[in-house]
Design an enzyme around this catalytic site. Structure first.
Site, mmCIF file in Angstrom:
data_model
loop_
_atom_site.group_PDB
_atom_site.id
_atom_site.type_symbol
_atom_site.label_atom_id
_atom_site.label_comp_id
_atom_site.label_asym_id
_atom_site.label_seq_id
_atom_site.Cartn_x
_atom_site.Cartn_y
_atom_site.Cartn_z
ATOM 1 N N CYS A 1 -5.365 -3.727 1.521
ATOM 2 C CA CYS A 1 -6.155 -2.888 0.611
ATOM 3 C C CYS A 1 -5.548 -1.492 0.656
ATOM 4 O O CYS A 1 -5.698 -0.774 1.646
ATOM 5 C CB CYS A 1 -7.628 -2.855 1.015
ATOM 6 S SG CYS A 1 -8.638 -1.823 -0.075
ATOM 7 N N CYS B 1 -8.055 -0.174 -7.520
ATOM 8 C CA CYS B 1 -7.486 -1.108 -6.553
ATOM 9 C C CYS B 1 -6.070 -0.643 -6.271
ATOM 10 O O CYS B 1 -5.207 -0.663 -7.163
ATOM 11 C CB CYS B 1 -7.496 -2.532 -7.101
ATOM 12 S SG CYS B 1 -6.694 -3.733 -6.010
#
Length: 303
Positions: free
Chosen positions: A77, A225
């Protein structure tokens, strides 16, 4: 016995939001069911991912464990890496920290701009079996995949890239012309992606300027993201749609990506925010905000 009340930080990178726990001194393991309850935006704290900062088995600054809001664990991430990188940089008064993840070792760098962090995300994975895809494709810049009628598909021939997690990128003229909330789950779980995938709609609207909307695996529609931004930038450069430096415009804001030619590494630079501090009762899952400085969930100084 682990303490029932645990402090946490609520952070975000361009609106991609996280609950961050410091588990370096007191380990923390929560079941997928508990994580999903805490991640619920109606009844829990609400977040895209839950981040657990742990001692690094490799002996670097920290290990970062990542769970999606549905309780599933993922390996990478990018925005969370920038947030944790900021906390560790501030705590250790260093310009550079190393963060171990299940996707490999990542490095975070301080910036001259307040609250801005650069993360070296390493090399993109471009071969079909590294992404991975369920079948062999000689060229992953445009794989054979479509959704909708065969003679008039809604979306088709995405680029495929892995930045520690799989991504499918569809090039479109208007990212708002498609109902990503509807087609995202179908594409996330398409058989060509055996581990699922993050799905992005991308449009190059000016030189090296790309507008992107993301359906994140295990999360859904998200404000930002980081790994998707990196994957889109790499896919654009591979296909000649942009250069090796581009700005990715996500719903939560812009982020700068450089796919460095010298070593093939992808660098991501953007803002981080500490939203608030809180405590959770792990027996009842009741939570509350606390005054800044009372309950730092991970390393770092107050916002």
């Amino acid at each position: 016995m682990a303490q029932a009340r645990r402090p946490f930080l609520k952070m975000n990178g361009l609106g991609n939001d996280f609950v961050v726990w410091d588990a370096r001194e007191e380990p923390l393991r929560l079941s997928p069911e508990v994580i999903a309850k805490l991640g619920d935006r109606e009844t829990g704290i609400g977040f895209d991912q839950m981040i657990t900062v742990e001692r690094s088995p490799a002996g670097v600054d920290a290990f970062m464990r990542i769970h999606n809001c549905d309780g599933s664990q993922v390996d990478a991430c990018g925005n969370a890496t920038r947030c944790v990188g900021r906390l560790l940089i501030e705590e250790k008064a260093k310009d550079f920290v190393s963060i171990e993840t299940n996707a490999g070792l990542l490095h975070a760098f301080a910036s001259d701009e307040p609250r801005t962090v650069t993360v070296d995300m390493g090399k993109p994975r471009l071969n079909w079996d590294e992404i991975p895809l369920a079948e062999e494709f000689a060229d992953t810049r445009a794989i054979e995949l479509q959704i909708g009628p065969i003679d008039d598909p809604i979306l088709h021939t995405p680029a495929a890239v892995s930045m520690g997690n799989p991504h499918g990128i569809f090039w479109v003229d208007d990212i708002e012309a498609y109902d990503l909330a509807k087609v995202g789950p179908l594409l996330e779980h398409h058989p060509v992606f055996p581990e699922g995938a993050n799905i992005s709609l991308a449009h190059v609207f000016a030189p090296n300027e790309i507008r992107v909307k993301v359906w994140e695996r295990g999360v859904g529609l998200t404000e930002a993201c980081g790994t998707a931004a990196c994957a889109v930038a790499v896919a654009a450069a591979r296909d000649g749609k942009a250069g090796r430096k581009s700005t990715i415009h996500l719903p939560g804001g812009p982020i700068q990506i450089e796919w460095r030619e010298s070593d093939d590494h992808v660098l991501m630079t953007g803002l981080t925010e500490v939203e608030f501090e809180g405590e959770v009762d792990l027996e009842t899952l009741a939570w509350e905000k606390v005054a800044p400085g009372d309950a730092r969930a991970a390393a770092g100084a107050a916002e």
